[in-house]
Design a protein around this motif. Structure first.
Motif, PDB file in Angstrom:
ATOM      1  N   ALA A 295      -2.576  -2.774  48.826  1.00 51.99           N
ATOM      2  CA  ALA A 295      -1.981  -2.998  50.141  1.00 51.99           C
ATOM      3  C   ALA A 295      -0.488  -3.284  50.019  1.00 51.99           C
ATOM      4  N   MET A 296      -0.110  -4.048  49.015  1.00 50.76           N
ATOM      5  CA  MET A 296       1.306  -4.350  48.806  1.00 50.76           C
ATOM      6  C   MET A 296       2.084  -3.095  48.427  1.00 50.76           C
ATOM      7  N   ALA A 297       1.463  -2.215  47.642  1.00 55.19           N
ATOM      8  CA  ALA A 297       2.128  -0.960  47.288  1.00 55.19           C
ATOM      9  C   ALA A 297       2.360  -0.099  48.523  1.00 55.19           C
ATOM     10  N   ALA A 298       1.395  -0.104  49.442  1.00 57.73           N
ATOM     11  CA  ALA A 298       1.532   0.684  50.670  1.00 57.73           C
ATOM     12  C   ALA A 298       2.714   0.220  51.510  1.00 57.73           C
ATOM     13  N   LEU A 299       3.060  -1.059  51.416  1.00 57.45           N
ATOM     14  CA  LEU A 299       4.180  -1.625  52.177  1.00 57.45           C
ATOM     15  C   LEU A 299       5.423  -1.826  51.312  1.00 57.45           C
ATOM     16  N   ASP A 300       5.389  -1.327  50.072  1.00 62.73           N
ATOM     17  CA  ASP A 300       6.529  -1.405  49.166  1.00 62.73           C
ATOM     18  C   ASP A 300       6.976  -2.852  48.912  1.00 62.73           C
ATOM     19  N   VAL A 301       5.992  -3.721  48.623  1.00 62.24           N
ATOM     20  CA  VAL A 301       6.320  -5.117  48.357  1.00 62.24           C
ATOM     21  C   VAL A 301       5.691  -5.612  47.044  1.00 62.24           C
TER      22      VAL A 301
ATOM     23  N   THR B 283       9.394  -5.994  63.843  1.00 62.78           N
ATOM     24  CA  THR B 283      10.385  -7.066  63.938  1.00 62.78           C
ATOM     25  C   THR B 283      10.956  -7.395  62.562  1.00 62.78           C
ATOM     26  N   SER B 284      12.251  -7.523  62.480  1.00 62.65           N
ATOM     27  CA  SER B 284      12.978  -7.922  61.262  1.00 62.65           C
ATOM     28  C   SER B 284      13.117  -6.804  60.229  1.00 62.65           C
ATOM     29  N   LEU B 285      12.568  -5.626  60.498  1.00 61.36           N
ATOM     30  CA  LEU B 285      12.646  -4.550  59.518  1.00 61.36           C
ATOM     31  C   LEU B 285      13.859  -3.662  59.790  1.00 61.36           C
TER      32      LEU B 285
ATOM     33  N   GLU C 107       8.841   3.626  57.223  1.00 66.60           N
ATOM     34  CA  GLU C 107       7.883   3.559  56.124  1.00 66.60           C
ATOM     35  C   GLU C 107       6.658   2.735  56.532  1.00 66.60           C
ATOM     36  N   MET C 108       6.892   1.668  57.291  1.00 69.04           N
ATOM     37  CA  MET C 108       5.785   0.858  57.793  1.00 69.04           C
ATOM     38  C   MET C 108       4.891   1.675  58.711  1.00 69.04           C
ATOM     39  N   MET C 109       5.492   2.448  59.605  1.00 72.16           N
ATOM     40  CA  MET C 109       4.705   3.263  60.529  1.00 72.16           C
ATOM     41  C   MET C 109       3.892   4.309  59.779  1.00 72.16           C
ATOM     42  N   LYS C 110       4.463   4.901  58.755  1.00 79.32           N
ATOM     43  CA  LYS C 110       3.712   5.864  57.945  1.00 79.32           C
ATOM     44  C   LYS C 110       2.517   5.191  57.283  1.00 79.32           C
ATOM     45  N   ALA C 111       2.739   3.987  56.750  1.00 72.28           N
ATOM     46  CA  ALA C 111       1.660   3.262  56.074  1.00 72.28           C
ATOM     47  C   ALA C 111       0.553   2.884  57.052  1.00 72.28           C
ATOM     48  N   VAL C 112       0.930   2.442  58.246  1.00 72.40           N
ATOM     49  CA  VAL C 112      -0.065   2.050  59.248  1.00 72.40           C
ATOM     50  C   VAL C 112      -0.845   3.273  59.724  1.00 72.40           C
TER      51      VAL C 112
END
Length: 260
Positions: free
Chosen positions: A119-125, A171-173, A180-185
């Motif tokens: 999950a962290m990899a999907a969000l690049d964290v 928010t805050s991104l 990238e978040m939208m692609k992951a979601v």
């Protein structure tokens, strides 16, 4: 049968209807964006769907049964919610924060850690796994929080189809991480998750949603695909501001421009 069926959802507070008569169906694999001006009832609608806000009228069914009948463990293993504000003052590492989401499951420490890292990899964290949460920027914290709720319902083999509710996750991104978040979601939705998220950026709603719900003063103004909802007439009425809608030069999807 839709994974989530919400009918005549109405929530009142202080003798005022915050959400009034909203109907919504969403299937596993779909991403629905909820748009509307500040105070339109977007957050209240999400809270009503997940059972945090008491319904004055209406009903919400998940997998064919009232969502109120779900046991706390069943709810936590099938439904994840990311509210707008996620205050946390404990000095957890990034991985420890995400791992909190696996408490409803009995998949074991090793598998849970694998899921958290996926999950962290999907969000690049993943590079934040050992960093203290309290030392991170707002955008980094937000991406970790999103990884946390995704890890909570990561595996279809655990519980089948699942539901994810996100309240303004962008928010805050910065702009790169928003997309990238939208692609992951969206990719997560395609794995058997119904996703409902509130957004203010109409470009995100247009580019990534399957359907869009437009709310104004707690009522549904429009519900459908981007071409149906993101019209100049609807948006001007929704926000009280003149806009022009053109086709995106690459994707062809609606692109909203202010008339100034």
């Amino acid at each position: 049968m839709a994974l989530l069926h919400a009918e005549n959802v109405t929530v009142c507070a202080d003798q005022r209807e915050l959400v009034s008569g909203v109907d919504l169906d969403i299937n596993a694999g779909e991403l629905v964006c909820v748009i509307g001006p500040n105070g339109a009832g977007k957050s209240t609608l999400l809270r009503a769907i997940c059972g945090e806000a008491q319904l004055t009228r209406g009903q919400v069914h998940f997998k064919g049964a009232s969502i109120e009948r779900l046991s706390p463990r069943a709810r936590a293993s099938q439904l994840a919610v990311l509210p707008q504000h996620n205050p946390l003052s404990f000095a957890f590492t990034g991985l420890e924060l995400v791992a909190l989401s696996r408490n409803p499951h009995t998949t074991g420490i090793a598998r849970d850690q694998e899921i958290c890292m996926e999950a962290m990899a999907a969000l690049d964290v993943t590079h934040l796994a050992a960093r203290l949460y309290t030392t991170l920027s707002g955008g980094e914290q937000q991406r970790l929080q999103l990884a946390r709720v995704m890890a909570q319902i990561w595996c279809a083999e655990d519980v089948g189809d699942r539901l994810l509710l996100l309240d303004e996750p962008a928010t805050s991104l910065d702009i790169a991480h928003q997309y990238e978040m939208m692609k992951a979601v969206r990719a997560f939705a395609r794995r058997g998750v119904a996703v409902i998220m509130t957004v203010h950026d109409l470009a995100l709603a247009s580019g990534y949603s399957d359907r869009i719900l437009a709310l104004k003063e707690g009522r549904c103004m429009a519900y459908g695909d981007g071409e149906t909802v993101l019209t100049a007439a609807i948006l001007s009425k929704l926000y009280g501001y003149g806009v022009t809608v053109v086709a995106h030069p690459i994707t062809g999807k609606p692109l909203v421009l202010a008339n100034e």
